[in-house]
Design a protein around this motif. Sequence first.
Motif, PDB file in Angstrom:
ATOM      1  N   HIS A 144       2.023   9.151 -15.479  1.00  0.00           N
ATOM      2  CA  HIS A 144       1.728   8.019 -16.359  1.00  0.00           C
ATOM      3  C   HIS A 144       0.234   7.692 -16.382  1.00  0.00           C
ATOM      4  O   HIS A 144      -0.337   7.459 -17.451  1.00  0.00           O
ATOM      5  CB  HIS A 144       2.521   6.798 -15.909  1.00  0.00           C
ATOM      6  N   TYR A 145      -0.371   7.689 -15.201  1.00  0.00           N
ATOM      7  CA  TYR A 145      -1.796   7.341 -15.141  1.00  0.00           C
ATOM      8  C   TYR A 145      -2.650   8.458 -15.731  1.00  0.00           C
ATOM      9  O   TYR A 145      -3.636   8.196 -16.430  1.00  0.00           O
ATOM     10  CB  TYR A 145      -2.196   7.071 -13.688  1.00  0.00           C
ATOM     11  N   GLY A 146      -2.252   9.703 -15.478  1.00  0.00           N
ATOM     12  CA  GLY A 146      -3.016  10.824 -16.026  1.00  0.00           C
ATOM     13  C   GLY A 146      -3.005  10.853 -17.551  1.00  0.00           C
ATOM     14  O   GLY A 146      -4.034  11.091 -18.189  1.00  0.00           O
ATOM     15  N   LEU A 147      -1.837  10.596 -18.153  1.00  0.00           N
ATOM     16  CA  LEU A 147      -1.762  10.581 -19.611  1.00  0.00           C
ATOM     17  C   LEU A 147      -2.533   9.399 -20.183  1.00  0.00           C
ATOM     18  O   LEU A 147      -3.176   9.516 -21.237  1.00  0.00           O
ATOM     19  CB  LEU A 147      -0.290  10.521 -20.046  1.00  0.00           C
ATOM     20  N   PHE A 148      -2.483   8.266 -19.504  1.00  0.00           N
ATOM     21  CA  PHE A 148      -3.261   7.107 -19.937  1.00  0.00           C
ATOM     22  C   PHE A 148      -4.753   7.435 -19.964  1.00  0.00           C
ATOM     23  O   PHE A 148      -5.462   7.138 -20.926  1.00  0.00           O
ATOM     24  CB  PHE A 148      -2.983   5.931 -18.990  1.00  0.00           C
ATOM     25  N   LEU A 149      -5.253   8.057 -18.880  1.00  0.00           N
ATOM     26  CA  LEU A 149      -6.677   8.398 -18.809  1.00  0.00           C
ATOM     27  C   LEU A 149      -7.044   9.453 -19.844  1.00  0.00           C
ATOM     28  O   LEU A 149      -8.141   9.416 -20.420  1.00  0.00           O
ATOM     29  CB  LEU A 149      -7.021   8.894 -17.401  1.00  0.00           C
ATOM     30  N   LYS A 150      -6.136  10.372 -20.099  1.00  0.00           N
ATOM     31  CA  LYS A 150      -6.410  11.389 -21.108  1.00  0.00           C
ATOM     32  C   LYS A 150      -6.628  10.736 -22.466  1.00  0.00           C
ATOM     33  O   LYS A 150      -7.599  11.031 -23.173  1.00  0.00           O
ATOM     34  CB  LYS A 150      -5.248  12.382 -21.186  1.00  0.00           C
ATOM     35  N   VAL A 151      -5.724   9.839 -22.853  1.00  0.00           N
ATOM     36  CA  VAL A 151      -5.847   9.160 -24.138  1.00  0.00           C
ATOM     37  C   VAL A 151      -7.062   8.236 -24.147  1.00  0.00           C
ATOM     38  O   VAL A 151      -7.688   8.025 -25.193  1.00  0.00           O
ATOM     39  CB  VAL A 151      -4.556   8.379 -24.461  1.00  0.00           C
ATOM     40  N   LEU A 152      -7.417   7.703 -22.991  1.00  0.00           N
ATOM     41  CA  LEU A 152      -8.610   6.860 -22.900  1.00  0.00           C
ATOM     42  C   LEU A 152      -9.871   7.633 -23.255  1.00  0.00           C
ATOM     43  O   LEU A 152     -10.840   7.054 -23.728  1.00  0.00           O
ATOM     44  CB  LEU A 152      -8.715   6.284 -21.490  1.00  0.00           C
ATOM     45  N   GLY A 153      -9.842   8.943 -23.041  1.00  0.00           N
ATOM     46  CA  GLY A 153     -10.999   9.755 -23.432  1.00  0.00           C
ATOM     47  C   GLY A 153     -11.508  10.685 -22.354  1.00  0.00           C
ATOM     48  O   GLY A 153     -12.581  11.274 -22.484  1.00  0.00           O
ATOM     49  N   LEU A 154     -10.734  10.846 -21.280  1.00  0.00           N
ATOM     50  CA  LEU A 154     -11.141  11.724 -20.188  1.00  0.00           C
ATOM     51  C   LEU A 154     -10.809  13.173 -20.544  1.00  0.00           C
ATOM     52  O   LEU A 154      -9.660  13.496 -20.826  1.00  0.00           O
ATOM     53  CB  LEU A 154     -10.412  11.310 -18.907  1.00  0.00           C
ATOM     54  N   TYR A 167       0.763  16.143 -24.625  1.00  0.00           N
ATOM     55  CA  TYR A 167       1.642  15.004 -24.394  1.00  0.00           C
ATOM     56  C   TYR A 167       0.920  13.676 -24.640  1.00  0.00           C
ATOM     57  O   TYR A 167      -0.215  13.495 -24.198  1.00  0.00           O
ATOM     58  CB  TYR A 167       2.190  15.020 -22.969  1.00  0.00           C
ATOM     59  N   PRO A 168       1.587  12.730 -25.299  1.00  0.00           N
ATOM     60  CA  PRO A 168       0.984  11.407 -25.507  1.00  0.00           C
ATOM     61  C   PRO A 168       1.172  10.527 -24.270  1.00  0.00           C
ATOM     62  O   PRO A 168       2.023  10.798 -23.422  1.00  0.00           O
ATOM     63  CB  PRO A 168       1.785  10.845 -26.692  1.00  0.00           C
ATOM     64  N   ALA A 169       0.392   9.477 -24.175  1.00  0.00           N
ATOM     65  CA  ALA A 169       0.560   8.506 -23.094  1.00  0.00           C
ATOM     66  C   ALA A 169       1.825   7.690 -23.329  1.00  0.00           C
ATOM     67  O   ALA A 169       2.286   7.539 -24.461  1.00  0.00           O
ATOM     68  CB  ALA A 169      -0.662   7.591 -23.021  1.00  0.00           C
ATOM     69  N   LYS A 170       2.389   7.162 -22.268  1.00  0.00           N
ATOM     70  CA  LYS A 170       3.614   6.381 -22.360  1.00  0.00           C
ATOM     71  C   LYS A 170       3.322   4.993 -22.927  1.00  0.00           C
ATOM     72  O   LYS A 170       2.343   4.350 -22.540  1.00  0.00           O
ATOM     73  CB  LYS A 170       4.268   6.234 -20.983  1.00  0.00           C
ATOM     74  N   ASN A 171       4.188   4.534 -23.836  1.00  0.00           N
ATOM     75  CA  ASN A 171       4.041   3.189 -24.369  1.00  0.00           C
ATOM     76  C   ASN A 171       4.819   2.198 -23.502  1.00  0.00           C
ATOM     77  O   ASN A 171       5.495   2.577 -22.550  1.00  0.00           O
ATOM     78  CB  ASN A 171       4.480   3.127 -25.828  1.00  0.00           C
ATOM     79  N   CYS A 172       4.741   0.910 -23.841  1.00  0.00           N
ATOM     80  CA  CYS A 172       5.382  -0.117 -23.019  1.00  0.00           C
ATOM     81  C   CYS A 172       6.892   0.058 -22.961  1.00  0.00           C
ATOM     82  O   CYS A 172       7.509  -0.152 -21.906  1.00  0.00           O
ATOM     83  CB  CYS A 172       5.043  -1.508 -23.561  1.00  0.00           C
ATOM     84  N   LEU A 173       7.489   0.438 -24.075  1.00  0.00           N
ATOM     85  CA  LEU A 173       8.932   0.619 -24.091  1.00  0.00           C
ATOM     86  C   LEU A 173       9.355   1.695 -23.100  1.00  0.00           C
ATOM     87  O   LEU A 173      10.339   1.552 -22.372  1.00  0.00           O
ATOM     88  CB  LEU A 173       9.394   0.989 -25.505  1.00  0.00           C
ATOM     89  N   GLN A 174       8.606   2.788 -23.050  1.00  0.00           N
ATOM     90  CA  GLN A 174       8.925   3.870 -22.121  1.00  0.00           C
ATOM     91  C   GLN A 174       8.671   3.459 -20.669  1.00  0.00           C
ATOM     92  O   GLN A 174       9.437   3.816 -19.769  1.00  0.00           O
ATOM     93  CB  GLN A 174       8.100   5.107 -22.481  1.00  0.00           C
ATOM     94  N   LEU A 175       7.617   2.685 -20.441  1.00  0.00           N
ATOM     95  CA  LEU A 175       7.317   2.242 -19.082  1.00  0.00           C
ATOM     96  C   LEU A 175       8.336   1.226 -18.591  1.00  0.00           C
ATOM     97  O   LEU A 175       8.633   1.159 -17.395  1.00  0.00           O
ATOM     98  CB  LEU A 175       5.905   1.646 -19.023  1.00  0.00           C
ATOM     99  N   HIS A 176       8.882   0.436 -19.500  1.00  0.00           N
ATOM    100  CA  HIS A 176       9.899  -0.540 -19.090  1.00  0.00           C
ATOM    101  C   HIS A 176      11.147   0.147 -18.553  1.00  0.00           C
ATOM    102  O   HIS A 176      11.834  -0.392 -17.686  1.00  0.00           O
ATOM    103  CB  HIS A 176      10.281  -1.421 -20.285  1.00  0.00           C
TER     104      HIS A 176
END
Length: 481
Positions: A315-325, A368-377
């Motif tokens: 989850h954190y890796g995909l978030f950082l990827k979409v952030l621009g890493l 792969y896209p980052a997880k949205n809130c619905l998926q994290l819930h």
Amino acid sequence: MFQAAKQLKLQRNSSDDIHSVDNGNTSYRLNLYDQPPLYDVTVEDFETSALDRLRILAEIESSAARNRSWDETKQVTITQCGKYLPLNSNSALGIDVQAERKKDQLGHFVLRLAFCRSEELRRRFIRAETTLFKVRFETDDSNERRAFLNSKEFNWISVSDAEKTKYESQLQHFIGKGDLDNEAFYKVKWTTIPDLVEKRKVFLKGGYAYVPAREQASIIYAAFEERLEAALLATSRAIPLVDEDTRLNPILDNLAQGFIAGVPSDWVASAEHTGDGITADMVDSLAKKHFPLCMRVLHQSLQKDHHLKHFGRLHYGLFLKVLGLSIDEAIAFWRKSFAGGPGSDKFDKEYRYNIRHSFGLEGRRMNYPAKNCLQLHSAHEAGCPYRQLESSPENLQSALLSSYSASGLTINDLPEILAQVKKKSYHVACTRVFEITHSRSVKKGEGLGDGESVTHPNQYAARSIELEKEGKEPKMEVDFV
């Protein structure tokens, strides 16, 4: 399309379409949805029309949870409709109003299928749909609204002049100094308009309420709500016919979760949102200023333990990827974060492949896209902390204060946030945290802008970064406690 055997008649054809016959029930901007849409639609249109409508209904429910005034709720709804579900009057030029109304109608009936399955879902759907109808009724062209009302049968009885004369003194009370002869009144069963009865805005006699024309809207709203409730019950009895279609069940199940986490927005990461050249060395600073609680908790755990479990890394890796890493910076970040843990060879063997896999460079080569809130819930591990710490408010308070006290959140803000968590409005709680920590540029109720709620961790971070770039937020350095 979805009334009993007719209303739920989803016929398969040789393509991937859902098929029926056009009924032309799109003459007016206002709609009681008493006739189902009967035309060919693809499964993609089936889902898209419902999602776009659900974005609006979820924001309406969010407005109620946040105790917005009617004017605020109305403005937020109008703004969201303009983005996702525009619905113009017949006088609009250069616009395909029929296409707009078909999408509106289709989305409503698809959501009936998703929300008819339990009493709680039906109640929430009726409340949100009635609010949307009220907003449209108040903003409709007066001539078209009158034509719409004349085209429908409502359960009211026009009060005759003789009857008005009979109850002249009582009726005059409800129109003030107005001329009773020129004021129309309607009789309806008093149980259909409890709001007017409660506010003592009607004359009661013989089981009927005498409603002045100026309060006519309440009769219409009550009729809309009553008919929708009956239709949802009818749909719930016929739902097994839809359950036979395996294409639709996953879509409907996903839609039913929309009120819990908000509908994932159509926000897409871009250089405009995140900026170019985010490096491994920048992540810690960005986390302290811009990350939502779910990602801050993961970042703090990584700093403390130099390790995250599988789903935390995912989850954190995909978030950082979409952030621009970039991939190279991601490998550098994780290698540095695991310092004191696995050696270089072990890191390359156990973690490098998975990092490259998330970027679509290994295995199935999917980006792969980052997880949205619905998926994290719905995640059992490394998910939404508002949900996972709901049963432990003390721990949630500690997490909030340790993450955001330097950004302006105080202990006095916690009761409001925890109240939303208790209602299971987790995305509303997260949105309120954003407003508090960005109070220099965001007013209460504005959310991420135009009243929009948080539905994606990257959406939260991107908006925070944008505000800093616009010079509306101070560039501060803070330390996690």
